[in-house]
Scaffold this motif. Structure first.
Motif, PDB file in Angstrom:
ATOM      1  N   ASN A   1       0.808  -1.230   0.000  1.00  0.00           N
ATOM      2  CA  ASN A   1       0.000   0.000   0.000  1.00  0.00           C
ATOM      3  C   ASN A   1       0.841   1.282   0.000  1.00  0.00           C
ATOM      4  N   ASP A   2       2.125   1.179  -0.307  1.00  0.00           N
ATOM      5  CA  ASP A   2       3.036   2.337  -0.260  1.00  0.00           C
ATOM      6  C   ASP A   2       2.587   3.510  -1.137  1.00  0.00           C
ATOM      7  N   SER A   3       1.991   3.214  -2.275  1.00  0.00           N
ATOM      8  CA  SER A   3       1.691   4.306  -3.201  1.00  0.00           C
ATOM      9  C   SER A   3       0.329   4.963  -2.951  1.00  0.00           C
ATOM     10  N   PHE A   4      -0.372   4.573  -1.884  1.00  0.00           N
ATOM     11  CA  PHE A   4      -1.653   5.218  -1.571  1.00  0.00           C
ATOM     12  C   PHE A   4      -1.433   6.407  -0.632  1.00  0.00           C
ATOM     13  N   ILE A   5      -2.297   7.425  -0.782  1.00  0.00           N
ATOM     14  CA  ILE A   5      -2.232   8.573   0.123  1.00  0.00           C
ATOM     15  C   ILE A   5      -2.856   8.169   1.466  1.00  0.00           C
TER      16      ILE A   5
ATOM     17  N   LEU B   1      -8.891   4.154   4.321  1.00  0.00           N
ATOM     18  CA  LEU B   1      -9.988   3.457   3.636  1.00  0.00           C
ATOM     19  C   LEU B   1      -9.693   1.954   3.581  1.00  0.00           C
ATOM     20  N   ILE B   2      -8.479   1.612   3.240  1.00  0.00           N
ATOM     21  CA  ILE B   2      -8.063   0.204   3.119  1.00  0.00           C
ATOM     22  C   ILE B   2      -8.181  -0.496   4.477  1.00  0.00           C
ATOM     23  N   GLU B   3      -7.743   0.204   5.520  1.00  0.00           N
ATOM     24  CA  GLU B   3      -7.801  -0.351   6.884  1.00  0.00           C
ATOM     25  C   GLU B   3      -9.253  -0.607   7.318  1.00  0.00           C
ATOM     26  N   LYS B   4     -10.122   0.391   7.095  1.00  0.00           N
ATOM     27  CA  LYS B   4     -11.538   0.260   7.490  1.00  0.00           C
ATOM     28  C   LYS B   4     -12.258  -0.800   6.669  1.00  0.00           C
ATOM     29  N   THR B   5     -11.818  -0.972   5.429  1.00  0.00           N
ATOM     30  CA  THR B   5     -12.436  -1.975   4.547  1.00  0.00           C
ATOM     31  C   THR B   5     -12.101  -3.378   5.044  1.00  0.00           C
ATOM     32  N   VAL B   6     -10.890  -3.559   5.527  1.00  0.00           N
ATOM     33  CA  VAL B   6     -10.516  -4.856   6.125  1.00  0.00           C
ATOM     34  C   VAL B   6     -11.361  -5.085   7.384  1.00  0.00           C
ATOM     35  N   GLU B   7     -11.464  -4.053   8.227  1.00  0.00           N
ATOM     36  CA  GLU B   7     -12.284  -4.163   9.453  1.00  0.00           C
ATOM     37  C   GLU B   7     -13.713  -4.571   9.130  1.00  0.00           C
TER      38      GLU B   7
ATOM     39  N   SER C   1     -28.240   8.118   3.453  1.00  0.00           N
ATOM     40  CA  SER C   1     -27.944   9.208   4.396  1.00  0.00           C
ATOM     41  C   SER C   1     -27.790  10.547   3.683  1.00  0.00           C
ATOM     42  N   LYS C   2     -28.013  10.542   2.360  1.00  0.00           N
ATOM     43  CA  LYS C   2     -28.031  11.776   1.550  1.00  0.00           C
ATOM     44  C   LYS C   2     -26.823  12.657   1.825  1.00  0.00           C
ATOM     45  N   LEU C   3     -25.646  12.036   1.848  1.00  0.00           N
ATOM     46  CA  LEU C   3     -24.442  12.806   2.122  1.00  0.00           C
ATOM     47  C   LEU C   3     -24.107  13.658   0.909  1.00  0.00           C
ATOM     48  N   ASP C   4     -23.757  14.925   1.157  1.00  0.00           N
ATOM     49  CA  ASP C   4     -23.492  15.770  -0.006  1.00  0.00           C
ATOM     50  C   ASP C   4     -22.031  15.718  -0.447  1.00  0.00           C
ATOM     51  N   SER C   5     -21.195  15.016   0.337  1.00  0.00           N
ATOM     52  CA  SER C   5     -19.804  14.867  -0.069  1.00  0.00           C
ATOM     53  C   SER C   5     -19.681  13.674  -1.022  1.00  0.00           C
ATOM     54  N   LYS C   6     -19.027  13.890  -2.144  1.00  0.00           N
ATOM     55  CA  LYS C   6     -18.979  12.849  -3.191  1.00  0.00           C
ATOM     56  C   LYS C   6     -18.045  11.692  -2.829  1.00  0.00           C
ATOM     57  N   ILE C   7     -18.321  10.544  -3.424  1.00  0.00           N
ATOM     58  CA  ILE C   7     -17.434   9.386  -3.282  1.00  0.00           C
ATOM     59  C   ILE C   7     -16.208   9.615  -4.180  1.00  0.00           C
ATOM     60  N   VAL C   8     -15.011   9.473  -3.617  1.00  0.00           N
ATOM     61  CA  VAL C   8     -13.806   9.614  -4.437  1.00  0.00           C
ATOM     62  C   VAL C   8     -13.094   8.274  -4.639  1.00  0.00           C
ATOM     63  N   ALA C   9     -13.377   7.306  -3.751  1.00  0.00           N
ATOM     64  CA  ALA C   9     -12.779   5.970  -3.928  1.00  0.00           C
ATOM     65  C   ALA C   9     -13.650   4.917  -3.273  1.00  0.00           C
TER      66      ALA C   9
ATOM     67  N   TYR D   1      -5.344  -4.015  -6.867  1.00  0.00           N
ATOM     68  CA  TYR D   1      -5.666  -3.691  -8.257  1.00  0.00           C
ATOM     69  C   TYR D   1      -6.433  -2.373  -8.234  1.00  0.00           C
ATOM     70  N   VAL D   2      -5.963  -1.408  -9.008  1.00  0.00           N
ATOM     71  CA  VAL D   2      -6.539  -0.072  -8.936  1.00  0.00           C
ATOM     72  C   VAL D   2      -6.968   0.423 -10.309  1.00  0.00           C
ATOM     73  N   ALA D   3      -8.197   0.926 -10.380  1.00  0.00           N
ATOM     74  CA  ALA D   3      -8.685   1.575 -11.604  1.00  0.00           C
ATOM     75  C   ALA D   3      -9.063   3.007 -11.240  1.00  0.00           C
ATOM     76  N   GLU D   4      -8.826   3.921 -12.156  1.00  0.00           N
ATOM     77  CA  GLU D   4      -9.159   5.325 -11.876  1.00  0.00           C
ATOM     78  C   GLU D   4     -10.655   5.604 -11.994  1.00  0.00           C
ATOM     79  N   GLY D   5     -11.388   4.693 -12.657  1.00  0.00           N
ATOM     80  CA  GLY D   5     -12.828   4.901 -12.803  1.00  0.00           C
ATOM     81  C   GLY D   5     -13.567   3.581 -12.895  1.00  0.00           C
ATOM     82  N   VAL D   6     -14.861   3.618 -12.657  1.00  0.00           N
ATOM     83  CA  VAL D   6     -15.685   2.405 -12.622  1.00  0.00           C
ATOM     84  C   VAL D   6     -15.716   1.705 -13.987  1.00  0.00           C
ATOM     85  N   ALA D   7     -15.657   2.480 -15.076  1.00  0.00           N
ATOM     86  CA  ALA D   7     -15.774   1.900 -16.425  1.00  0.00           C
ATOM     87  C   ALA D   7     -14.651   0.921 -16.768  1.00  0.00           C
ATOM     88  N   SER D   8     -13.534   0.990 -16.038  1.00  0.00           N
ATOM     89  CA  SER D   8     -12.478   0.002 -16.294  1.00  0.00           C
ATOM     90  C   SER D   8     -12.930  -1.382 -15.851  1.00  0.00           C
TER      91      SER D   8
END
Ligand code: THU
Length: 157
Positions: A15-19, A25-31, A84-92, A141-148
């Motif tokens: 996971n070195d190249s992730f911000i 996000l990765i940690e919480k996803t494992v949890e 929950s009608k969150l107004d902040s967009k999903i980025v990943a 495995y990382v894609a920049e967008g869902v269409a990949s």
């Protein structure tokens, strides 16, 4: 006629190249895999959504004795977000799994139904998001967008 689509997946061993926010996000996803209810498949899936404001929403697969009544981790997370009608967009969006019964696939792609729901969300929020499919065994495995992952999703004209 040939239709060409640009499908690009990157692979990382660690996971070195992730911000930092993506590492959380990765940690919480494992949890999240630990709140999976999967007595039938014993395939424990976790999904996480990272929002623009840094917030993280997770989901896990919830099975049912009447099999089609269960739901995948990704849709549990996406529906919780939408509700929950969150107004902040999903980025990943991240997804992972561990299992007692099955060999974990090399590339843990979300299922077609979940990808279709993601594709709707991309349209709904008018912006794409990164997809990170990872496992202990096979890295990231990382894609920049869902269409990949879903180059030909359904849409109404
Ligand atoms: N599953 C997910 O949670 N996400 C997917 O994208 C594919 C499959 C779940 C559904 C079921 O509980 C288990 O994994 C085995 O299919």
């Amino acid at each position: 006629m040939t239709i060409n689509k640009n499908i690009e997946l990157k692979h990382f061993d660690n996971n070195d190249s992730f911000i930092e926010s993506e590492k959380s996000l990765i940690e919480k996803t494992v949890e999240a895999t630990y709140s999976s209810y999967a007595p039938f498949s014993k395939f424990y899936v976790g999904a996480g959504l990272l929002l623009e404001n840094g917030e993280i929403i997770t989901g896990s697969n919830q099975e049912n004795a009447a099999f089609p009544s269960g739901l995948c981790a990704e849709r549990v997370a996406l529906n919780a977000y939408a509700h929950s009608k969150l107004d902040s967009k999903i980025v990943a969006l991240a997804v992972t799994a561990r299992s007692e019964h099955y060999k974990i696939p090399q590339l843990l792609s979300p299922c077609g139904a979940c990808l279709q729901v993601m594709s709707e969300m991309v349209k709904r929020q008018n912006s794409d998001f990164k997809l990170i499919a990872f496992t202990d065994e096979n890295g990231y495995y990382v894609a920049e967008g869902v269409a990949s992952f879903l180059p030909f999703g359904f849409d109404l004209a």
